[in-house]
Design a protein around this motif. Structure first.
Motif, PDB file in Angstrom:
ATOM      1  N   LYS A 129      -5.965   2.248   3.805  1.00  0.00           N
ATOM      2  CA  LYS A 129      -5.993   0.851   3.363  1.00  0.00           C
ATOM      3  C   LYS A 129      -4.599   0.431   2.868  1.00  0.00           C
ATOM      4  N   ARG A 130      -3.921   1.353   2.185  1.00  0.00           N
ATOM      5  CA  ARG A 130      -2.602   1.032   1.652  1.00  0.00           C
ATOM      6  C   ARG A 130      -1.646   0.547   2.750  1.00  0.00           C
ATOM      7  N   ALA A 131      -1.679   1.241   3.897  1.00  0.00           N
ATOM      8  CA  ALA A 131      -0.793   0.874   5.013  1.00  0.00           C
ATOM      9  C   ALA A 131      -1.185  -0.494   5.565  1.00  0.00           C
ATOM     10  N   PHE A 132      -2.494  -0.762   5.634  1.00  0.00           N
ATOM     11  CA  PHE A 132      -2.971  -2.057   6.131  1.00  0.00           C
ATOM     12  C   PHE A 132      -2.501  -3.173   5.188  1.00  0.00           C
ATOM     13  N   VAL A 133      -2.652  -2.912   3.892  1.00  0.00           N
ATOM     14  CA  VAL A 133      -2.255  -3.922   2.892  1.00  0.00           C
ATOM     15  C   VAL A 133      -0.755  -4.205   2.999  1.00  0.00           C
ATOM     16  N   ARG A 134       0.036  -3.155   3.209  1.00  0.00           N
ATOM     17  CA  ARG A 134       1.493  -3.361   3.348  1.00  0.00           C
ATOM     18  C   ARG A 134       1.795  -4.311   4.501  1.00  0.00           C
ATOM     19  N   ALA A 135       1.068  -4.151   5.627  1.00  0.00           N
ATOM     20  CA  ALA A 135       1.300  -5.036   6.781  1.00  0.00           C
ATOM     21  C   ALA A 135       0.966  -6.479   6.399  1.00  0.00           C
ATOM     22  N   LEU A 136      -0.108  -6.653   5.626  1.00  0.00           N
ATOM     23  CA  LEU A 136      -0.502  -8.012   5.229  1.00  0.00           C
ATOM     24  C   LEU A 136       0.463  -8.599   4.196  1.00  0.00           C
ATOM     25  N   GLN A 137       1.083  -7.717   3.413  1.00  0.00           N
ATOM     26  CA  GLN A 137       2.029  -8.208   2.397  1.00  0.00           C
ATOM     27  C   GLN A 137       3.310  -8.773   3.022  1.00  0.00           C
ATOM     28  N   HIS A 138       3.572  -8.438   4.310  1.00  0.00           N
ATOM     29  CA  HIS A 138       4.707  -9.076   4.990  1.00  0.00           C
ATOM     30  C   HIS A 138       4.493 -10.581   5.071  1.00  0.00           C
ATOM     31  N   LEU A 139       3.213 -10.974   5.156  1.00  0.00           N
ATOM     32  CA  LEU A 139       2.897 -12.407   5.265  1.00  0.00           C
ATOM     33  C   LEU A 139       2.714 -13.047   3.891  1.00  0.00           C
ATOM     34  N   ILE A 140       2.039 -12.333   2.975  1.00  0.00           N
ATOM     35  CA  ILE A 140       1.846 -12.861   1.605  1.00  0.00           C
ATOM     36  C   ILE A 140       2.086 -11.711   0.621  1.00  0.00           C
ATOM     37  N   PRO A 141       3.271 -11.635   0.039  1.00  0.00           N
ATOM     38  CA  PRO A 141       3.581 -10.520  -0.862  1.00  0.00           C
ATOM     39  C   PRO A 141       2.655 -10.448  -2.076  1.00  0.00           C
ATOM     40  N   GLU A 142       2.061 -11.572  -2.491  1.00  0.00           N
ATOM     41  CA  GLU A 142       1.201 -11.580  -3.687  1.00  0.00           C
ATOM     42  C   GLU A 142      -0.140 -10.884  -3.477  1.00  0.00           C
ATOM     43  N   VAL A 143      -0.511 -10.627  -2.242  1.00  0.00           N
ATOM     44  CA  VAL A 143      -1.801  -9.989  -1.989  1.00  0.00           C
ATOM     45  C   VAL A 143      -1.698  -8.505  -2.340  1.00  0.00           C
ATOM     46  N   GLY A 144      -2.605  -8.056  -3.224  1.00  0.00           N
ATOM     47  CA  GLY A 144      -2.551  -6.667  -3.684  1.00  0.00           C
ATOM     48  C   GLY A 144      -3.670  -5.818  -3.105  1.00  0.00           C
ATOM     49  N   TYR A 145      -3.596  -4.523  -3.369  1.00  0.00           N
ATOM     50  CA  TYR A 145      -4.561  -3.536  -2.850  1.00  0.00           C
ATOM     51  C   TYR A 145      -5.994  -3.910  -3.217  1.00  0.00           C
ATOM     52  N   GLU A 146      -6.193  -4.314  -4.474  1.00  0.00           N
ATOM     53  CA  GLU A 146      -7.552  -4.605  -4.951  1.00  0.00           C
ATOM     54  C   GLU A 146      -8.088  -5.950  -4.445  1.00  0.00           C
ATOM     55  N   ASP A 147      -7.203  -6.751  -3.846  1.00  0.00           N
ATOM     56  CA  ASP A 147      -7.630  -8.087  -3.397  1.00  0.00           C
ATOM     57  C   ASP A 147      -8.341  -8.056  -2.051  1.00  0.00           C
ATOM     58  N   LEU A 148      -8.345  -6.892  -1.397  1.00  0.00           N
ATOM     59  CA  LEU A 148      -8.913  -6.818  -0.047  1.00  0.00           C
ATOM     60  C   LEU A 148     -10.042  -5.804   0.002  1.00  0.00           C
ATOM     61  N   GLN A 149     -11.128  -6.185   0.671  1.00  0.00           N
ATOM     62  CA  GLN A 149     -12.185  -5.195   0.882  1.00  0.00           C
ATOM     63  C   GLN A 149     -12.519  -5.128   2.373  1.00  0.00           C
ATOM     64  N   ARG A 150     -12.870  -3.921   2.817  1.00  0.00           N
ATOM     65  CA  ARG A 150     -13.155  -3.731   4.244  1.00  0.00           C
ATOM     66  C   ARG A 150     -14.255  -4.658   4.700  1.00  0.00           C
ATOM     67  N   SER A 151     -14.085  -5.185   5.898  1.00  0.00           N
ATOM     68  CA  SER A 151     -15.087  -6.082   6.469  1.00  0.00           C
ATOM     69  C   SER A 151     -15.483  -5.523   7.842  1.00  0.00           C
ATOM     70  N   GLY A 152     -15.815  -6.365   8.809  1.00  0.00           N
ATOM     71  CA  GLY A 152     -16.303  -5.868  10.102  1.00  0.00           C
ATOM     72  C   GLY A 152     -15.194  -5.444  11.051  1.00  0.00           C
ATOM     73  N   ALA A 153     -15.605  -5.127  12.271  1.00  0.00           N
ATOM     74  CA  ALA A 153     -14.635  -4.755  13.310  1.00  0.00           C
ATOM     75  C   ALA A 153     -15.170  -5.208  14.668  1.00  0.00           C
ATOM     76  N   GLY A 154     -14.251  -5.442  15.588  1.00  0.00           N
ATOM     77  CA  GLY A 154     -14.617  -5.735  16.973  1.00  0.00           C
ATOM     78  C   GLY A 154     -13.877  -4.756  17.866  1.00  0.00           C
ATOM     79  N   VAL A 155     -14.302  -4.633  19.111  1.00  0.00           N
ATOM     80  CA  VAL A 155     -13.559  -3.758  20.038  1.00  0.00           C
ATOM     81  C   VAL A 155     -13.096  -4.586  21.230  1.00  0.00           C
TER      82      VAL A 155
END
Ligand SMILES: Cc1cc2nc3c(=O)[nH]c(=O)nc-3n(C[C@H](O)[C@H](O)[C@H](O)COP(=O)(O)OP(=O)(O)OC[C@H]3O[C@@H](n4cnc5c(N)ncnc54)[C@H](O)[C@@H]3O)c2cc1C
Length: 208
Positions: A129-155
């Protein structure tokens, strides 16, 4: 069962269904899972619109982004990670025969040789999750680890040619009585009505 005409659009199994009718697809569907996180309600104010990264033209996938949903809530993702089963909607789902088909397909091996670094990074982002959050922080640095929870997936059903290239065009195969929608990558959901019209026109012309 008998029929005069046949139309198929089998997504992740499209190449196999084409073969069932005696035709040769000339490409293989390789499954790439796209995983999402959901942004915590208290942080939704950070996203007022869709937020996308600058796309890498070498890849058909957009890269993780933020999507404001019609029914409320903000989704973050999807990544693009090799799935270990055609219907590999979870990280732990493995279908050994489908995985072996992927790993022995020369088109996939050529693609993997070229982009193995990206593939390893995507796998890492899938399990960490940490690596995923880092990718998202490129777009919004204020988004932290605890702000995101796993959701669904598609293939994604990604068609790959034997030379290792990703096929990003819609591919429709036909003979006198059959129409196969073999490859319908994004934005095929958005354009589904037009694709449907196109397929119907093809069918009507076969029926005379
Ligand atoms: C994570 C993710 C995000 C996406 N985002 C977008 C987006 O923002 N915009 C957009 O336009 N598109 C998006 N797409 C792409 C879109 O979902 C596809 O382009 C579209 O679903 C392709 O439609 P299809 O009918 O070809 O295949 P599918 O929607 O996969 O439908 C195939 C159907 O065939 C069935 N089937 C398979 N094998 C058999 C069999 N042997 N017998 C009977 N039935 C069978 C399956 O159960 C399924 O119902 C996204 C996809 C993913 C995975």
């Amino acid at each position: 069962m008998q029929t005069r005409y046949l139309i198929t659009a089998a997504g992740l199994y499209a190449d196999k269904v084409v073969r069932m009718t005696g035709m040769e697809p000339g490409m293989k569907i390789i499954p790439f899972r796209g995983e999402y996180y959901r942004l915590r309600k208290e942080k939704e104010y950070l996203v007022n619109n869709l937020i996308y990264p600058v796309p890498n033209p070498a890849f058909p996938f957009l890269g993780v982004h933020y999507t404001r949903m019609m029914r409320g809530g903000i989704e973050a993702g999807p990544n693009a990670v090799l799935a270990f089963a055609r219907e590999g909607y979870s990280r732990w789902k493995v279908n050994f025969s489908e995985l072996a088909e992927t790993l022995t397909y020369k088109g996939f091996l050529r693609l993997a040789a070229k982009y193995y670094r990206t593939g390893i990074d995507e796998l890492h982002r899938s399990y960490s999750k940490r690596a995923f959050v880092r990718a998202l922080q490129h777009l919004i640095p204020e988004v932290g680890y605890e702000d995101l929870q796993r959701s669904g997936a598609g293939v994604r059903a990604q068609a790959i040619a034997p030379d290792g290239s990703m096929i990003n065009e819609f591919v429709v195969l036909e003979d006198e009585r059959i129409i196969h929608v073999l490859n319908a990558p994004s934005p095929a959901a958005t354009s589904s009505l037009s694709i449907g019209q196109d397929v119907a026109d093809k069918l009507f012309s076969k029926m005379g």
